[in-house]
Design a protein around this motif. Structure first.
Motif, mmCIF file in Angstrom:
data_model
loop_
_atom_site.group_PDB
_atom_site.id
_atom_site.type_symbol
_atom_site.label_atom_id
_atom_site.label_comp_id
_atom_site.label_asym_id
_atom_site.label_seq_id
_atom_site.Cartn_x
_atom_site.Cartn_y
_atom_site.Cartn_z
ATOM 1 N N LEU B 212 -2.523 1.503 2.845
ATOM 2 C CA LEU B 212 -2.320 2.956 2.927
ATOM 3 C C LEU B 212 -3.423 3.532 3.817
ATOM 4 O O LEU B 212 -4.428 2.885 4.079
ATOM 5 C CB LEU B 212 -2.376 3.597 1.538
ATOM 6 C CG LEU B 212 -1.390 3.075 0.485
ATOM 7 C CD1 LEU B 212 -1.592 3.802 -0.829
ATOM 8 C CD2 LEU B 212 0.052 3.213 0.965
ATOM 9 N N ARG B 213 -3.223 4.774 4.276
ATOM 10 C CA ARG B 213 -4.243 5.376 5.136
ATOM 11 C C ARG B 213 -4.514 6.814 4.715
ATOM 12 O O ARG B 213 -3.830 7.344 3.837
ATOM 13 C CB ARG B 213 -3.805 5.329 6.599
ATOM 14 C CG ARG B 213 -2.562 6.149 6.893
ATOM 15 C CD ARG B 213 -2.125 5.975 8.351
ATOM 16 N NE ARG B 213 -0.767 6.476 8.536
ATOM 17 C CZ ARG B 213 -0.479 7.747 8.832
ATOM 18 N NH1 ARG B 213 -1.435 8.636 8.935
ATOM 19 N NH2 ARG B 213 0.780 8.122 8.976
ATOM 20 N N ASP B 214 -5.489 7.418 5.361
ATOM 21 C CA ASP B 214 -5.866 8.803 5.112
ATOM 22 C C ASP B 214 -6.076 9.056 3.620
ATOM 23 O O ASP B 214 -5.386 9.874 3.001
ATOM 24 C CB ASP B 214 -4.803 9.776 5.657
ATOM 25 C CG ASP B 214 -4.747 9.730 7.168
ATOM 26 O OD1 ASP B 214 -5.661 9.113 7.751
ATOM 27 O OD2 ASP B 214 -3.798 10.279 7.747
ATOM 28 N N ASP B 215 -7.040 8.326 3.072
ATOM 29 C CA ASP B 215 -7.372 8.535 1.663
ATOM 30 C C ASP B 215 -6.162 8.271 0.766
ATOM 31 O O ASP B 215 -5.903 9.010 -0.191
ATOM 32 C CB ASP B 215 -7.884 9.966 1.479
ATOM 33 C CG ASP B 215 -8.822 10.053 0.286
ATOM 34 O OD1 ASP B 215 -9.124 8.988 -0.289
ATOM 35 O OD2 ASP B 215 -9.214 11.168 -0.065
ATOM 36 N N ASP B 216 -5.434 7.225 1.095
ATOM 37 C CA ASP B 216 -4.261 6.823 0.302
ATOM 38 C C ASP B 216 -3.216 7.915 0.171
ATOM 39 O O ASP B 216 -2.639 8.134 -0.890
ATOM 40 C CB ASP B 216 -4.681 6.354 -1.106
ATOM 41 C CG ASP B 216 -5.528 5.100 -1.062
ATOM 42 O OD1 ASP B 216 -5.439 4.370 -0.054
ATOM 43 O OD2 ASP B 216 -6.268 4.851 -2.025
ATOM 44 N N VAL B 376 -11.104 -11.452 -3.686
ATOM 45 C CA VAL B 376 -9.972 -10.665 -4.174
ATOM 46 C C VAL B 376 -10.224 -9.198 -3.825
ATOM 47 O O VAL B 376 -11.366 -8.773 -3.662
ATOM 48 C CB VAL B 376 -9.787 -10.789 -5.703
ATOM 49 C CG1 VAL B 376 -9.297 -12.176 -6.068
ATOM 50 C CG2 VAL B 376 -11.061 -10.436 -6.437
ATOM 51 N N ARG B 377 -9.144 -8.458 -3.696
ATOM 52 C CA ARG B 377 -9.285 -7.041 -3.378
ATOM 53 C C ARG B 377 -8.298 -6.259 -4.217
ATOM 54 O O ARG B 377 -7.171 -6.716 -4.466
ATOM 55 C CB ARG B 377 -8.978 -6.828 -1.898
ATOM 56 C CG ARG B 377 -9.624 -5.575 -1.323
ATOM 57 C CD ARG B 377 -9.280 -5.433 0.150
ATOM 58 N NE ARG B 377 -8.162 -4.522 0.329
ATOM 59 C CZ ARG B 377 -7.372 -4.518 1.402
ATOM 60 N NH1 ARG B 377 -7.555 -5.398 2.355
ATOM 61 N NH2 ARG B 377 -6.407 -3.638 1.492
ATOM 62 N N ALA B 378 -8.705 -5.086 -4.641
ATOM 63 C CA ALA B 378 -7.818 -4.222 -5.423
ATOM 64 C C ALA B 378 -6.739 -3.649 -4.511
ATOM 65 O O ALA B 378 -7.001 -3.335 -3.357
ATOM 66 C CB ALA B 378 -8.604 -3.093 -6.058
ATOM 67 N N THR B 379 -5.542 -3.525 -5.031
ATOM 68 C CA THR B 379 -4.518 -2.770 -4.306
ATOM 69 C C THR B 379 -4.897 -1.296 -4.418
ATOM 70 O O THR B 379 -5.736 -0.933 -5.250
ATOM 71 C CB THR B 379 -3.142 -3.020 -4.934
ATOM 72 O OG1 THR B 379 -3.254 -2.861 -6.339
ATOM 73 C CG2 THR B 379 -2.646 -4.427 -4.630
ATOM 74 N N PRO B 380 -4.314 -0.421 -3.589
ATOM 75 C CA PRO B 380 -4.725 0.993 -3.610
ATOM 76 C C PRO B 380 -4.735 1.563 -5.034
ATOM 77 O O PRO B 380 -3.784 1.401 -5.778
ATOM 78 C CB PRO B 380 -3.664 1.667 -2.742
ATOM 79 C CG PRO B 380 -3.271 0.614 -1.767
ATOM 80 C CD PRO B 380 -3.317 -0.681 -2.539
ATOM 81 N N LYS B 381 -5.832 2.228 -5.371
ATOM 82 C CA LYS B 381 -6.024 2.663 -6.755
ATOM 83 C C LYS B 381 -5.478 4.066 -6.966
ATOM 84 O O LYS B 381 -6.227 5.030 -7.127
ATOM 85 C CB LYS B 381 -7.510 2.567 -7.104
ATOM 86 C CG LYS B 381 -7.976 1.116 -7.186
ATOM 87 C CD LYS B 381 -9.452 0.986 -7.410
ATOM 88 C CE LYS B 381 -10.208 1.102 -6.095
ATOM 89 N NZ LYS B 381 -11.648 0.847 -6.252
ATOM 90 N N ILE B 382 -4.168 4.152 -6.930
ATOM 91 C CA ILE B 382 -3.503 5.441 -7.139
ATOM 92 C C ILE B 382 -2.339 5.237 -8.102
ATOM 93 O O ILE B 382 -1.774 4.146 -8.171
ATOM 94 C CB ILE B 382 -2.983 6.029 -5.794
ATOM 95 C CG1 ILE B 382 -2.055 5.013 -5.112
ATOM 96 C CG2 ILE B 382 -4.134 6.399 -4.891
ATOM 97 C CD1 ILE B 382 -1.328 5.588 -3.931
ATOM 98 N N PRO B 383 -1.986 6.284 -8.850
ATOM 99 C CA PRO B 383 -0.906 6.132 -9.835
ATOM 100 C C PRO B 383 0.423 5.746 -9.197
ATOM 101 O O PRO B 383 1.268 5.136 -9.835
ATOM 102 C CB PRO B 383 -0.800 7.524 -10.478
ATOM 103 C CG PRO B 383 -2.064 8.213 -10.163
ATOM 104 C CD PRO B 383 -2.591 7.626 -8.896
#
Lengths: 307, 439, 302
Positions: B212-216, B376-383
């Protein structure tokens, strides 16, 4: 319609009105509070984007007109749930009603002995807890150890992956629903059959009509109002399909048993897209109304006299 | 008078109901503090065994474990939070943390962590810990971890000329091509169920795509790195290296793996136990695990990045006993309890020291996981991420099975994701507006 | 929030009184005995289908753990054991769920008897402006699926802090359109003269309701009680949503939960199903006359 025939003066009428308010208030207030107002609120909610952000802070709600409905129209999952629900209603409903009618006609025959016993046995599945019998049927449907496949094996048929295949999952749910529910409409049909006047049969017999013709030309037309009632109530009930797929398949496999009721539950109570969930519930309401109106419109002539 | 009686009747009923609603206590002798702890599925069963020691050490605290079926867990959690009836502590799939943070349901743990002697942040796998940090605050403590690695038939790969697992994408493709050439027919190199989002996302993470971009607030799937990953993914199907099936078409994964219908699949720690249990003895020793290969053909030492999965422990804001809740979390996070928990559940511990002390050190199947967990990396942390994974799976399937060119599928995906993130953009805009107005 | 079992009050000319069969009516050709035999064979076969799943449930509930999932599937327990029931009541707290279900269904039954009989009586016997229009408006509620109200109702309960309480489960079922309809239909048959005579004697309205109307309504109240108790006992979706704490689960919610956790424990699940079903089945068998009358009354001309 009998109505109160109190011959009283103004004071009496006032007293009656006051009494009516006292008696009606608790029940109507409860219904209003827990059903009517929430239903109206649901209409309002369905025009908003109320979601978890809004739960956290009500200011995060926007009025978005019909956007939820437009969004639904372009969501494949919604169409899948609609298709599944219509499949369940349009296939399961008629099967269920016809089975009820057939059994009622058989039970109504004057040749039958132990009528009360049969009626009780046929009716027993109706009163059972849906969740419990869904659990039971889940095991009956087990492809390896289930009794149904054992039965198929015994008569030389190949096993069926009842709840596991997209083709069979919905028919399996319909089969269980018919088993559980046919006794209910059977009772109503039996009551309707009793209302068929005996002299009509006599007349038909004199005219030389056979048993089948008498059923077709005398019994069925007289049953028309019952039929209408049964098909409308059955449709309303079937449209709300929820617990069966929730317990037995969780909407799977591959969404083959995802109903509108289940879709509303997941959107509303799982993702907390409350606005969207409310919109789905209203689609369900709309379907109910359309279905009822269509059936009322399609009713045979002479039915309205009975209603 | 008459009116009053009607009302009193309903008032009495209401009182009766309220009393009934509050019932369920176990009597007056109960300890002063009872913690409600929600744990899911198998973990809920297993964690009961760890509770008595804690209760002995903390005589004033009683822990009631409530076991929630995993498939109903998400709905139960959110419903209880929205209904203001949340427990004190819960296990949380770490991709669910953002939703509960958006609901403002969790207690930020930073000050507690700063004071804690039991929990040392540096001992945890970095990428896993990071899944709990949102908007600069820490909301959960990792309880167990999972990530995805490659499970492969070492015998099949060896006979195709790969005695060791492929380390780069180029080697990977080469290995799959050779396996496919030798097998043919309905035997493929790898199983990547075409209706799952995880596989394309892992390849995206491995190639460093931002997703994702621009702050998710917008989808970024047409960006070159994800496009390359997606091309690699769809290419495996185009060239018949990956089996063209979805996960419901696999009746029995282990049987198919054992039959050699595919020589490789991508999965998590739970499948180590399953493979040990379900593959016949003749096949034991002929399969193993390896980290995800790296996209860079020159880098044969570092694995490709994979998903940072697992469960965290969180404290709910409504809890009347946040300190006791924290004490319990500290207890469960101790290396000794983590080793015990691993022994009971098979779940991998998030603390590296727990790996040293337990049976894990000598477990050859776990080695790949330990290596992978450094990357490992977290996927975007948004609901909205959960929703996005559904959209992604749809488009991946369209590209693999529906004949849609990969790049157009990604363009559609970006458009769909942008729609799903519309509310997020609006809220961001409003927040900026508000801060601008107040300053 | 009831399931599909509750009939709607759509008027239709169906007469009640199933139990009293009219005198002989000419029907199918009689006297051919093979016909009678065939008919009874068919009826018995249908009875077999209706009973088989329940019979297997009972049988499997007495099987030792794991024996139902052997091939070929056994029909009878061998040896029979109470172990599953012991497990349910010792480890799995089924007695707690049984108690919760009884409390919830009991409260719903008691309150709906009171409020529905009051309103049904008023709709039948008090004249006030727009009474019948109001009643028809209420009847329209039967066309609204219960799902429509659920989300706002949940949010309302959240504001009242009633989520995860029995009160939250009970509240929406305390008064129902169907219940009012049922009582009204019955009360219409009570002669007005009876009530007027009491009024002339100086009895207050509440007294008339309590000592004249209610006793006369006893049969329909039993019908209503059986109906309401059963649908409350069997209800699933709403308790599933409202009750979040497993200590408060009702039997169906607990059972759905268990069935996801203990998929492989067939025998245990069958025992849990038996415990869930037994109370309603017994209630039905002992009071079926009233229950069946309720169904046909739902279809009586309004």
């Amino acid at each position: 319609m009998s109505s109160a025939t109190m011959v009283r003066g103004d004071a009496g009428a006032r007293a009656a009105r006051r009494a009516a308010v006292i008696f009606l208030a608790p029940g109507l207030v409860l219904i209003t509070l827990t059903f009517l107002l929430p239903s109206i609120a649901a209409l309002g909610l369905s025009l908003t984007d109320f979601d978890i952000y809004a739960v956290a802070s009500p200011g995060n709600t926007r009025f978005i007109w019909l956007r939820n409905y437009a969004e639904l129209a372009r969501t494949p999952m919604f169409w899948i749930s609609l298709r599944n629900t219509l499949y369940f209603v349009l296939a399961g409903g008629p099967i269920s009603v016809l089975v009820s009618l057939a059994v009622a006609v058989m039970l109504d025959s004057e040749l039958v002995r132990w009528r009360g016993f049969f009626r009780t046995v046929y009716f027993a599945p109706v009163v059972t807890t849906l969740v419990a019998v869904a659990v039971v049927w889940k095991y009956l449907y087990d492809p390896r150890y289930g009794l149904l496949n054992a039965g198929l094996h015994a008569i030389g048929l190949p096993p069926v992956d009842w709840l596991g295949s997209t083709a069979w999952a919905m028919p399996s749910i319909i089969l269980m629903t018919v088993w559980k529910g046919f006794g209910y409409n059977m009772i109503i049909f039996m009551a309707g059959l009793q209302a068929v006047p005996g002299d009509l049969y006599d007349a038909a017999r004199v005219d030389g009509a056979g048993a089948w013709q008498r059923f077709w030309h005398v019994t069925l037309p007289t049953l028309a109002p019952t039929f209408l009632f049964v098909s409308i109530t059955t449709m309303i009930g079937f449209l709300q399909l929820f617990s069966e797929p929730y317990v037995m398949t969780q909407g799977g496999p591959l969404h083959a048993t995802l109903s509108i009721g289940l879709y509303m539950f997941t959107e509303g109570f799982e993702s907390w897209h409350v606005g969207m969930g409310a919109a789905i519930a209203f689609v369900l309401f709309g379907l109910t109304l359309i279905g009822a109106l269509v059936q009322l419109r399609l009713r045979p002539k002479g039915t309205e006299g009975g209603a | 008078m008459q009116r009053g009686r009607g009302w009193r009747a309903s008032a009495n009923a209401a009182i009766l109901l309220a009393v009934a609603g509050c019932g369920g206590g176990r009597g007056q002798t109960a300890p002063p503090v009872t913690l409600r702890f929600w744990a899911f599925g198998r973990e809920g069963e297993v964690v009961e065994a760890l509770v008595p020691d804690f209760e002995r050490a903390h005589p004033g605290i009683n822990v009631r474990v409530e076991q929630i079926p995993f498939t109903a867990a998400h709905e139960k959690l959110l419903t209880s939070v929205v209904g203001r009836a949340a427990p004190d502590i819960a296990q949380l799939g770490n991709t669910w943390v953002p939703e509960l943070v958006a609901l403002r349901a969790l207690v930020p743990l930073d000050s507690l962590l700063a004071r804690s002697r039991a929990i040392a942040r540096s001992d945890y796998f970095d990428g896993i810990w990071d899944t709990n940090i949102i908007d600069g605050a820490t909301w959960g403590v990792p309880w167990y971890v999972d990530t995805r690695v490659i499970f492969y038939r070492s015998d099949i790969l060896a006979s195709a000329g790969f005695p060791a697992a492929p380390r780069t994408w180029r080697e990977w493709r080469e290995a799959l091509t050779r396996v496919r050439a030798r097998a043919g027919g309905h035997r493929y190199g790898i199983l990547l169920p075409i209706n799952e989002w995880a596989q394309p996302v892992i390849l995206g993470l491995a190639s460093g795509a931002p997703l994702l971009r621009d702050d998710d607030t917008y989808g970024d799937f047409s960006e070159p790195r994800f496009r390359a990953a997606f091309a690699f993914y769809t290419g495996l199907f185009r060239d018949s290296l990956a089996a063209p099936v979805s996960n419901v078409q696999i009746a029995n994964l282990y049987q198919s793996f054992g039959n050699g219908e595919f020589a490789m699949f991508i999965s998590g720690p739970w499948d180590v136990g399953e493979c040990l249990r379900r593959l016949p003895p003749s096949l034991q020793g002929r399969w193993t695990t390896a980290p995800i290969p790296a996209p860079d053909p020159s880098d044969t030492t570092t694995p490709g990045t994979s998903l940072a999965g697992g469960s965290s422990l969180v404290v709910f804001k409504g809890s009347p006993h946040p300190d006791s809740a924290w004490a319990f979390i500290e207890y469960l996070s101790g290396p000794a309890q983590q080793s015990r928990f691993y022994a009971l559940s098979g779940d991998l511990p998030p603390r590296q020291s727990a790996w040293e002390d337990s049976a894990l050190r000598t477990n050859s199947y776990a080695r790949a996981f330990r290596r992978q967990l450094q990357f490992v990396r977290a996927t975007p942390k948004i609901p909205e991420w959960d929703e996005i994974t559904t959209l992604l799976a749809d488009q991946a399937e369209a590209a693999v099975r529906g004949g849609v060119p990969p790049d157009s599928a990604l363009a559609v995906l970006d458009r769909e994701v942008d729609r799903a993130l519309e509310k997020r953009r609006w809220m961001r805009g409003r927040m900026h507006h508000d801060t601008a107005a107040t300053s | 929030m009831t399931g599909a079992v509750i009939p709607s009050g759509v008027p239709a000319a169906v007469s009640a009184g199933l139990d009293e069969r009219p005198a002989r009516r000419p029907r199918w050709d009689t006297g051919v005995s093979w016909r009678t035999v065939l008919l009874h064979v068919l009826l018995a076969a249908i009875a077999g289908v209706a009973v088989a799943p329940l019979a297997w449930m009972v049988s499997a509930s007495f099987m030792p753990a794991g024996s139902a999932t052997t091939y070929p599937p056994p029909l009878l327990p061998h040896p029979a054991t109470w172990a599953n029931y012991r497990e349910l009541f010792s480890h799995l707290d089924l007695s707690r769920e049984l108690r919760n279900s009884a409390i919830v269904a009991g409260l719903i039954t008691a309150s709906s008897l009171l409020f529905n009989s009051m309103a049904g009586y008023a709709f039948a016997k008090f004249s006030f402006p727009a009474r019948d229009r109001l009643f028809r408006l209420v009847l329209l509620g039967l066309f609204i699926p219960p799902q429509v109200a659920m989300l706002p109702l949940f949010i309302l309960l959240r504001e009242l802090h009633l989520v995860n309480s029995f009160a939250g489960v009970v509240l929406p079922s305390m008064a129902t359109v169907f219940g009012m309809f049922l009582v009204r239909q019955y009360v219409l048959g009570i002669p007005d003269e009876l009530l007027d005579a009491a009024r002339v004697d100086g009895a207050g309205e509440l007294r008339i309701y309590w000592s004249i109307v209610l006793p006369l309504c006893a049969p329909v109240l039993v019908t209503l009680a059986v109906f309401v108790f059963m649908s409350a006992w069997n209800d699933f979706m709403w308790p599933l949503v409202v009750l979040t704490d497993s200590a408060k689960y009702t039997l169906p919610v607990g059972l759905a939960n268990l069935s996801r956790e203990h998929v492989q424990d067939t025998e245990l699940m069958m025992a849990a199903s038996v415990v869930t079903l037994l109370p309603v089945l017994l209630l039905f068998i002992s009071l079926q006359r009233y229950y069946i009358r309720g169904i046909t009354m739902g279809g009586v001309k309004g």
